[in-house]
Design a protein around this motif. Structure first.
Motif, PDB file in Angstrom:
ATOM      1  N   HIS A  49       0.853  -1.194   0.000  1.00 53.20           N
ATOM      2  CA  HIS A  49       0.000   0.000   0.000  1.00 53.20           C
ATOM      3  C   HIS A  49       0.883   1.236   0.000  1.00 53.20           C
ATOM      4  O   HIS A  49       2.111   1.119   0.013  1.00 53.20           O
ATOM      5  CB  HIS A  49      -1.006  -0.020   1.155  1.00 53.20           C
ATOM      6  N   HIS A  51       1.248   3.978   2.065  1.00 55.56           N
ATOM      7  CA  HIS A  51       1.680   4.755   3.232  1.00 55.56           C
ATOM      8  C   HIS A  51       3.202   4.907   3.236  1.00 55.56           C
ATOM      9  O   HIS A  51       3.935   4.034   2.759  1.00 55.56           O
ATOM     10  CB  HIS A  51       1.199   4.092   4.526  1.00 55.56           C
ATOM     11  N   ASP A  53       5.512   4.596   5.360  1.00 59.51           N
ATOM     12  CA  ASP A  53       6.362   3.586   5.995  1.00 59.51           C
ATOM     13  C   ASP A  53       6.383   2.281   5.192  1.00 59.51           C
ATOM     14  O   ASP A  53       6.958   1.291   5.640  1.00 59.51           O
ATOM     15  CB  ASP A  53       5.923   3.330   7.445  1.00 59.51           C
ATOM     16  N   HIS A  54       5.767   2.293   3.997  1.00 61.41           N
ATOM     17  CA  HIS A  54       5.773   1.104   3.118  1.00 61.41           C
ATOM     18  C   HIS A  54       6.350   1.439   1.748  1.00 61.41           C
ATOM     19  O   HIS A  54       7.170   0.688   1.220  1.00 61.41           O
ATOM     20  CB  HIS A  54       4.365   0.499   3.021  1.00 61.41           C
ATOM     21  N   HIS A 109      -7.313  -1.720   5.824  1.00 67.32           N
ATOM     22  CA  HIS A 109      -6.389  -0.630   6.146  1.00 67.32           C
ATOM     23  C   HIS A 109      -6.703   0.536   5.214  1.00 67.32           C
ATOM     24  O   HIS A 109      -7.814   0.580   4.638  1.00 67.32           O
ATOM     25  CB  HIS A 109      -4.954  -1.178   5.940  1.00 67.32           C
ATOM     26  N   ASP A 139      -0.282  -4.162   5.945  1.00 65.38           N
ATOM     27  CA  ASP A 139      -0.893  -3.621   7.163  1.00 65.38           C
ATOM     28  C   ASP A 139      -2.355  -4.020   7.146  1.00 65.38           C
ATOM     29  O   ASP A 139      -3.078  -3.728   6.180  1.00 65.38           O
ATOM     30  CB  ASP A 139      -0.840  -2.084   7.167  1.00 65.38           C
TER      31      ASP A 139
HETATM   32 NI    NI Z   1      -0.133   1.570   6.524  1.00 66.75          NI
END
Ligand code: NI
Ligand code: MN
Length: 225
Positions: A49, A51, A53-54, A109, A139
């Motif tokens: 995804h 975000h 942090d990914h 998520h 996530d």
């Molecule tokens: Ni996430």
């Protein structure tokens, strides 16, 4: 094949043929990562995804390596819009790449990019590479269809979050292992930030109590699957 855990949800698979597949490479701004984005090889980059942090250092790495992004359609188009190569897929769909098979699953998520672009639905992936199957949940909260995912593919490995707050915590993650029934569960998405502190040894203890196996990977550690 080999599996390296960079920490957070970031992994590298190195196939028997020597190809490097990164999943959610989050290194340079990740306080627990022991590798830098300039250190890693990449032929393919799978994003669960959008975000921060990914997606992490994915664009930096792809600019250097010319790696092919593999993600759901909307996020793939976002990558293409930035000038990168991508293979567009979507949830429920699988595709045979030269290194093995990738199939996208649901995840509960969100998936807005850091610059607030809609990037489609978040996902997990089931990978079948060198005769082994591996489910990276992305996530997600706990969902009962993890049982179906485990029924449709006999899972050798399940990589799943235990950090709570944004995803499953330990209690729900133990149930997720019971539902998907992998050979070995590997915890992820914990201890990167104060809000997702969790003890992987406590997860291991609770999973072993239901007769299942856990391998807690060190940050930066590589194991042979
Ligand atoms: Ni996430
Ligand atoms: Mn995350």
């Amino acid at each position: 094949m080999k599996l390296r855990y960079f920490s957070h949800s970031s992994f590298q698979i190195t196939t028997d043929a020597g190809q490097s597949i990164l999943i959610d490479p989050f290194l340079d701004d990740n306080p627990t990562a022991t590798f830098s984005s300039s250190d890693v090889a990449a032929d393919f980059i799978i994003l669960t995804h959008a975000h921060g942090d990914h997606v992490g250092d994915a664009f930096k790495i792809a600019a250097r390596t010319n790696a092919l992004f593999i993600c759901v359609n909307e996020l793939a188009n976002y990558c293409i819009g930035k000038g990168f190569l991508a293979h567009n897929m979507h949830i429920g769909g699988g595709h045979d790449f030269d290194f093995g098979r990738v199939k996208f699953t649901i995840a509960h998520h969100g998936s807005m990019t850091p610059d607030n672009t809609y990037a489609g639905e978040p996902a997990g992936v089931v990978l079948t590479i060198d005769g082994k199957s591996l489910y990276h949940t992305g996530d997600t909260g706990l969902f009962y269809d993890m049982k179906l995912i485990g029924e449709m593919t006999r899972l050798d490995y399940m990589l799943l979050p235990i950090g709570d707050n944004f995803t499953m915590g330990i209690g729900d993650a133990v149930k997720a292992v019971e539902l998907a029934d992998p050979g070995i569960a590997i915890p992820m998405h914990y201890n990167t930030f104060p809000v997702i502190q969790a003890d992987p040894e406590e997860f291991k203890k609770q999973v072993e109590a239901i007769g299942k196996k856990v391998v807690v990977m060190g940050f930066g550690e590589e194991i042979v699957l």
